[in-house]
Design a protein around this motif. Structure first.
Motif, mmCIF file in Angstrom:
data_model
loop_
_atom_site.group_PDB
_atom_site.id
_atom_site.type_symbol
_atom_site.label_atom_id
_atom_site.label_comp_id
_atom_site.label_asym_id
_atom_site.label_seq_id
_atom_site.Cartn_x
_atom_site.Cartn_y
_atom_site.Cartn_z
ATOM 1 N N LEU A 139 -57.007 37.046 -24.081
ATOM 2 C CA LEU A 139 -57.504 38.422 -24.236
ATOM 3 C C LEU A 139 -58.199 38.927 -22.976
ATOM 4 C CD1 LEU A 139 -59.098 38.251 -27.815
ATOM 5 C CD2 LEU A 139 -56.986 39.400 -27.173
ATOM 6 N N LYS A 140 -58.642 37.963 -22.131
ATOM 7 C CA LYS A 140 -59.419 38.376 -20.953
ATOM 8 C C LYS A 140 -58.592 39.202 -19.983
ATOM 9 C CE LYS A 140 -62.609 34.508 -21.019
ATOM 10 N NZ LYS A 140 -63.042 33.290 -20.396
ATOM 11 N N ALA A 141 -57.265 38.906 -19.903
ATOM 12 C CA ALA A 141 -56.409 39.653 -18.977
ATOM 13 C C ALA A 141 -56.435 41.139 -19.325
ATOM 14 C CB ALA A 141 -54.983 39.130 -19.053
ATOM 15 N N THR A 142 -56.668 41.454 -20.581
ATOM 16 C CA THR A 142 -56.673 42.862 -21.005
ATOM 17 C C THR A 142 -58.084 43.438 -21.036
ATOM 18 O OG1 THR A 142 -54.751 42.388 -22.356
ATOM 19 C CG2 THR A 142 -55.930 44.422 -22.848
ATOM 20 N N PHE A 143 -59.020 42.683 -21.606
ATOM 21 C CA PHE A 143 -60.334 43.286 -21.857
ATOM 22 C C PHE A 143 -61.440 42.788 -20.931
ATOM 23 C CE2 PHE A 143 -57.965 43.436 -25.871
ATOM 24 C CZ PHE A 143 -57.892 44.808 -25.996
ATOM 25 N N ALA A 184 -50.042 49.930 -25.957
ATOM 26 C CA ALA A 184 -49.390 49.042 -24.974
ATOM 27 C C ALA A 184 -50.271 47.815 -24.710
ATOM 28 C CB ALA A 184 -49.126 49.809 -23.682
ATOM 29 N N LEU A 185 -51.597 48.001 -24.733
ATOM 30 C CA LEU A 185 -52.497 46.850 -24.562
ATOM 31 C C LEU A 185 -52.350 45.902 -25.745
ATOM 32 C CD1 LEU A 185 -55.945 48.371 -23.453
ATOM 33 C CD2 LEU A 185 -53.903 47.945 -22.094
ATOM 34 N N SER A 186 -52.362 46.500 -26.917
ATOM 35 C CA SER A 186 -52.290 45.722 -28.138
ATOM 36 C C SER A 186 -51.002 44.891 -28.188
ATOM 37 C CB SER A 186 -52.326 46.717 -29.294
ATOM 38 O OG SER A 186 -52.854 46.191 -30.402
ATOM 39 N N ARG A 187 -49.893 45.504 -27.762
ATOM 40 C CA ARG A 187 -48.594 44.811 -27.820
ATOM 41 C C ARG A 187 -48.457 43.709 -26.776
ATOM 42 N NH1 ARG A 187 -44.651 47.608 -30.862
ATOM 43 N NH2 ARG A 187 -45.570 49.495 -31.687
ATOM 44 N N ALA A 188 -49.322 43.734 -25.774
ATOM 45 C CA ALA A 188 -49.224 42.713 -24.725
ATOM 46 C C ALA A 188 -50.110 41.501 -25.022
ATOM 47 C CB ALA A 188 -49.606 43.321 -23.381
ATOM 48 N N PHE A 237 -46.176 43.074 -19.905
ATOM 49 C CA PHE A 237 -47.393 42.943 -19.095
ATOM 50 C C PHE A 237 -47.471 44.055 -18.047
ATOM 51 C CE2 PHE A 237 -47.239 38.167 -20.143
ATOM 52 C CZ PHE A 237 -47.949 38.382 -21.313
ATOM 53 N N ARG A 238 -46.283 44.497 -17.566
ATOM 54 C CA ARG A 238 -46.307 45.634 -16.619
ATOM 55 C C ARG A 238 -46.778 46.901 -17.336
ATOM 56 N NH1 ARG A 238 -41.896 43.315 -13.458
ATOM 57 N NH2 ARG A 238 -40.340 44.189 -14.846
ATOM 58 N N ARG A 239 -46.274 47.065 -18.590
ATOM 59 C CA ARG A 239 -46.714 48.241 -19.371
ATOM 60 C C ARG A 239 -48.224 48.162 -19.620
ATOM 61 N NH1 ARG A 239 -41.635 47.863 -21.935
ATOM 62 N NH2 ARG A 239 -42.417 46.460 -23.540
ATOM 63 N N ARG A 240 -48.716 46.946 -19.910
ATOM 64 C CA ARG A 240 -50.159 46.764 -20.124
ATOM 65 C C ARG A 240 -50.938 47.195 -18.877
ATOM 66 N NH1 ARG A 240 -51.622 40.809 -19.571
ATOM 67 N NH2 ARG A 240 -51.173 41.422 -17.423
#
Ligand code: HEM
Length: 453
Positions: free
Chosen positions: A79-83, A172-176, A190-193
């Motif tokens: 989750l860290k990659a996103t948040f 898009a974050l949620s789906r990644a 991940f590119r979309r994220r």
């Protein structure tokens, strides 16, 4: 003499262990483990052993040892990659530093304003439904909970301030979110994220700037995050504010949407209890009147229904930790490097704690029966990391339940809603409701109002 390690459930396959069974039906696997070995057993996910525990005593140990013998942050690295390093994804030190801010976000006084935001958005949604029709309650709750969070945290102008694309970017974050794949591989999701993260940042930076320039005009979550110092007295950096805001949306969105939909569905599946809820609404919720803390406190049957849905259809049915110091549990020792997990599959169905444990029966939470202690139910976690948004979520579900059943007659057209499991929160499968608006009896105006008119 050292204790043995917890015994493994039967049926592990070479290399994958129980991973296939776990991804197909984790509830069934946990129940089999419990039937074979009791309150402490183990499964193997690939090469990784996971100790699974059941019951208040061992659940309590799990929660109170978190941030001590058990590590929470390292199991959520994906989750860290996103948040980023916020909430339970932060290191122990950063988490302790951010904690006063988390507490301020959900203070009693703020909650009163969040409840107003909930009522406004729920009413706007109900008004948009027209006189009659059909809807998929699962999809509707996903949208509604976004709007509630938008109004509660950004304020009345959230639609204009966040813009049309915000929720698509959020999606898009949620789906990644993917615990199995390294988060920086050059994959389309991940590119979309990363594109979505850049756009969200571009949207939120001006929102922060406006509040910094005119703090007197705002009293929302972003203002609080800008003004409230951390434990060490320093302000949160802007990038962390954006991450925290997105992390809060993520922690609270699909979880609340799923349980809100299930609360409505389970009430419709149990008309006898629904009749008691409807009588309560008729008595306590004035048509067109305001729902405040006083009204919510009297919606006892609704909150018991919410608790029963948390028990039987939890959005977060398990939680995981990494063992950093060996732990003795029930005559076994869980070694360093193992994972440890609590599970609703068995804890929420203990026959010696919950009467007729597989049956929907919200009155089990009434004061006369008061079944289950704090640590028997794991749906909102426990201990230091217990869900800080729990009251927000429960109040939101209460407002939705009260207003939808006050203003509409509903029929459940989907006979067997299923639990959809996956990487994120559990949720109900698409479930169609037929609705018809009921005539609202206007409340009698107070005598003074008649005189003034
Ligand atoms: C029905 C809805 C919800 C459910 C089932 C739920 C469930 C949970 C669970 C199980 C945890 C603990 C995770 C763990 O120990 O590993 C947790 C933590 C958390 N939840 Fe919720 N949650 C819900 C709604 C919300 C909402 C609405 C918000 C915020 C608006 C929120 C914010 C948080 C935060 C910030 C944490 C981390 C607390 C900490 O580490 O100190 N949750 N939630």
């Amino acid at each position: 003499m050292t204790n043995p390690t917890p015994p493994f459930v039967s049926g592990a396959l070479p290399l994958v262990g129980h991973a296939l069974r776990f991804s197909r039906d984790a509830y069934a696997l946990d129940r089999r483990g419990h039937a074979e070995h009791g309150d402490v057993f183990a499964i193997k996910l690939g090469g990784k052993p996971v100790a699974v525990v059941t019951g208040a005593e061992y659940n309590k140990l799990f929660y109170t040892q978190t941030d001590d013998a058990l590590n929470i942050g390292d199991v959520y690295t994906f989750l860290k990659a996103t948040f980023g390093e916020v909430l339970f994804m932060a290191s122990k030190e950063s988490y302790r530093n951010q904690r006063p801010i988390l507490q301020a976000i959900f203070s009693r006084e703020r909650m009163a304003r969040y409840v107003q935001a909930m009522q406004t958005e729920v009413q706007l949604w109900l008004d948009s439904l027209g006189e009659q029709g059909e809807m998929d309650i699962t999809a509707e709750m996903l949208r509604l909970t976004q709007h509630v969070a938008g109004r509660a945290f950004i304020g009345a102008e959230f639609r204009a301030e966040l813009g049309e694309d915000f929720w698509q970017d959020y999606d898009a974050l949620s789906r990644a979110i993917d615990p199995l794949t390294p988060p920086n591989l050059p994959l389309p999701k991940f590119r979309r994220r990363d594109r979505a993260l850049r756009r969200i940042r571009e949207t939120l930076l001006p929102v922060l700037a406006k509040r910094q320039q005119h703090p007197e005009r705002y009293d929302d979550l972003i203002t609080l995050l800008l003004e409230q110092p951390q434990k060490d007295g320093t302000p949160l950096p802007k990038e962390t504010i954006i991450q925290l805001f997105m992390g809060l949306l993520f922690a609270g969105h699909e979880t609340t949407a799923g349980q809100a939909a299930w609360t409505v569905i389970q009430l419709l599946q149990h008309p006898d209890y629904l009749a008691q809820v409807q009588a309560e609404i008729a008595e306590q919720v004035t048509p067109g009147g305001s729902i405040d803390g006083g009204v919510l406190r009297n919606l006892k049957h609704i909150y018991w229904a919410i608790d029963e849905t948390t028990r039987l259809r939890p959005s977060a049915p398990m939680q995981l930790r990494l063992v950093e110091r060996a732990l003795d549990v029930g005559g076994y020792t869980v070694p360093v490097g193992w994972l440890m997990r609590v599970t609703a599959a068995t804890s929420h169905h203990q026959p010696d704690v919950f009467a007729d444990a597989d049956t929907y029966d919200p009155l089990r939470f009434s004061p006369e029966r008061a079944e289950g202690s704090t640590f028997d139910i794991i749906g909102f976690g426990g201990g230091l990391h217990k869900c800080t948004g729990m009251n927000f979520a429960k109040n939101e579900m209460a407002v939705i339940t009260a207003l939808i059943f006050q203003q509409f007659d509903l029929d459940l057209l989907t006979p067997n809603t299923k639990v959809i499991t996956g990487v994120g929160a559990n949720r109900p499968s698409a479930t169609t409701l037929r609705y018809r608006r009921t005539p609202q009896v206007e409340s009698t105006p107070a005598p003074e109002a008649v005189l003034v008119a």
